[in-house]
Scaffold this active site. Structure first.
Site, PDB file in Angstrom:
ATOM      1  CG  HIS A 295      -2.076  -1.094   0.645  1.00 47.10           C
ATOM      2  ND1 HIS A 295      -2.737  -1.200  -0.189  1.00 47.10           N
ATOM      3  CD2 HIS A 295      -1.958  -1.968   2.109  1.00 47.10           C
ATOM      4  CE1 HIS A 295      -3.620  -2.339   0.511  1.00 47.10           C
ATOM      5  NE2 HIS A 295      -3.685  -2.732   1.848  1.00 47.10           N
ATOM      6  CG  ASP A 346      -5.141  -5.431   0.144  1.00 45.48           C
ATOM      7  OD1 ASP A 346      -5.254  -6.713   1.035  1.00 45.48           O
ATOM      8  OD2 ASP A 346      -5.459  -4.826  -0.021  1.00 45.48           O
TER       9      ASP A 346
END
Length: 475
Positions: A295, A346
């Protein structure tokens, strides 16, 4: 020996004209380009010959459209797939989204997890993924105790993932996650909450003991790798981060970590330690070429410099970062600073690695008001060679002699791709355009059909069973 004839293939080249963006590269592989009429010969799952400009022969398996190297999904939480389309009723935030995730995790058993993960991995393969990095932290029984020998032992959940990956036809890098604390407050790290106890091992030493046993048990399986992950600086304290980083270096294993996905993590680290999460990782010796930060949305200039100067990789997950209102990561700044970029799906709002790579460029356009920061060749690198390298597979992600025989055929005649320049396919094509997938020399998907059968039915049945056990998720 097997041979595959590609109508067009994306082959590595010694040079490539720059696109409209800055010609920066993400991974160690040279940039590629489209070459017509390519035969790829394989033996025991490896490419042994690549012949451009040759006609197809009777013994070839024909792959039409544009054939790319196998895609790498660098960051996955397979069980999150059961949350898709179930968490939007009341808006909320990343932090409220976690409530549904915890309810889902509490319902998982090894048998349920195997069925769900098999379907999730098969969905990935349908979209061209041939290797996945599974960020695995659902380790123990719901009460935090290890699974009994009759249930598969302390690594029963990991074994479920290995079985699921093999049956789905995807290479697995299991990023076994160290998760020791429930959060980070001004006074320091907090104990695991009841819904988190199944994630924890108590200490890094206990985590390492379990993972060492797993690595020994899987040592002869060439379809899997075992790496390490620190869940985040919220879940692993600085001395523990240092211990975990030492273990990863000694084991020669990739190390991944969630980093600055939300501003709240930065605020907690600053309140408790007076530094950002990136600086905490740096001071603990956890940054470097073997590490991938996931991220990395909310970074200071100093954070970017630390990540880049250390050669730390960064995995971006644009679809999740939009879905959870995380924000836009400074992808181009990170790449220019020296951090190789890769992409992951994810929480599986989608299972489309090509869309994630395209999302990196799309986010950069929104942030800068400019097009073409990442040219098509760089986007393919993000989705292939750079991702495989982050998963401990540096020889994968290219159609070249010695590489794993992982090939993905993307149609150029769908309503999305008809009429495009094949060299720009990364900017328009996605999972729905993949129709043939070869993994380790095996044809796993043919004409859009997975060898395991009806993947949508597999997903539906697994999720129905899980939610019957968990109860309705809290939106």
């Amino acid at each position: 020996m097997s041979s595959f004839w590609c109508e067009r293939a994306w082959l590595p080249q010694s040079g490539l004209p720059a696109g409209s963006g800055t010609p920066v590269r993400s991974g160690p592989a040279p940039p590629g380009s489209v070459v017509e009429s390519v035969r790829v010969e394989t033996v025991e799952g490896r490419i042994v010959a690549v012949e451009p400009g040759v006609p197809a022969s009777d013994g070839d398996v024909r792959l039409g459209g544009l054939v790319l190297p196998g895609l790498a999904n660098t960051h996955s939480h397979a069980f999150h797939r059961a949350l898709r389309g179930r968490t939007h009723a009341d808006g909320g935030s990343f932090w409220t989204w976690r409530d549904g995730m915890y309810a889902l995790a509490a319902a998982l058993t090894p048998a349920l997890y195997e069925r769900l993960a098999r379907a999730v991995f098969a969905e990935m393969v349908l979209g061209g993924t041939t290797a996945v990095g599974e960020f695995h932290y659902v380790h123990h029984r719901a009460d935090g105790t290890p699974h009994l020998p009759a249930e598969g032992g302390p690594n029963a959940m990991a074994e479920a993932l290995r079985t699921a990956a093999r049956e789905a036809g995807v290479h697995l890098t299991l990023l076994d996650t160290c998760y020791l604390h429930g959060g980070l407050g001004p006074a320091g790290h907090e104990p695991l909450a009841p819904e988190q106890v199944r994630f924890g091992d108590g200490t890094v030493e206990a985590w390492a003991h379990r993972v060492d046993a797993l690595r020994a048990a899987w040592a002869d399986d060439d379809r899997v790798l075992v790496g390490a992950a620190a869940h985040s600086v919220r879940a692993v304290a600085p001395p523990e981060l240092a211990e975990l980083a030492r273990w990863a270096r000694q084991a020669g294993a990739p190390l991944h970590v969630h980093l600055s996905e939300q501003p709240g993590e930065n605020e907690a680290a600053l309140a408790a330690f007076g530094v950002t999460p990136t600086r905490l990782l740096h001071d603990a010796g956890a940054l470097g070429p073997g590490t991938t930060a996931v991220h990395a949305v909310h970074l200071t200039d100093d954070d970017v410099a630390l990540l880049g100067a250390s050669g730390t990789g960064v995995c971006l997950c644009p679809t999740t970062e939009r879905d959870l209102a995380d924000g836009i990561a400074p992808g181009l700044r990170l790449l220019r600073a020296g951090s190789p970029l890769s992409v992951g799906t994810d929480q599986h709002v989608g299972a489309d690695v090509l869309a994630e790579a395209r999302g990196v460029e799309e986010h950069e356009r929104l942030a800068t008001g400019r097009r073409g920061s990442f040219d098509p060749a760089t986007l393919i690198e993000l989705a292939t060679s750079a991702g495989h390298a982050a998963l401990g597979r540096p020889d994968a992600g290219r159609i070249a002699v010695g590489a794993p025989a992982d090939l993905v055929a993307v149609r150029l005649d769908t309503v999305r791709t008809a009429g495009i320049d094949p060299a720009q396919a990364a900017l328009v094509a996605g999972a729905a355009d993949v129709f043939d997938v070869v993994a380790a020399g095996e044809l796993v998907v043919r004409d859009g059909e997975h060898r395991a059968g009806d993947v949508a039915r597999m997903l539906t049945e697994a999720m129905d069973e899980i939610w019957a056990a968990a109860g309705p998720p809290r939106a």
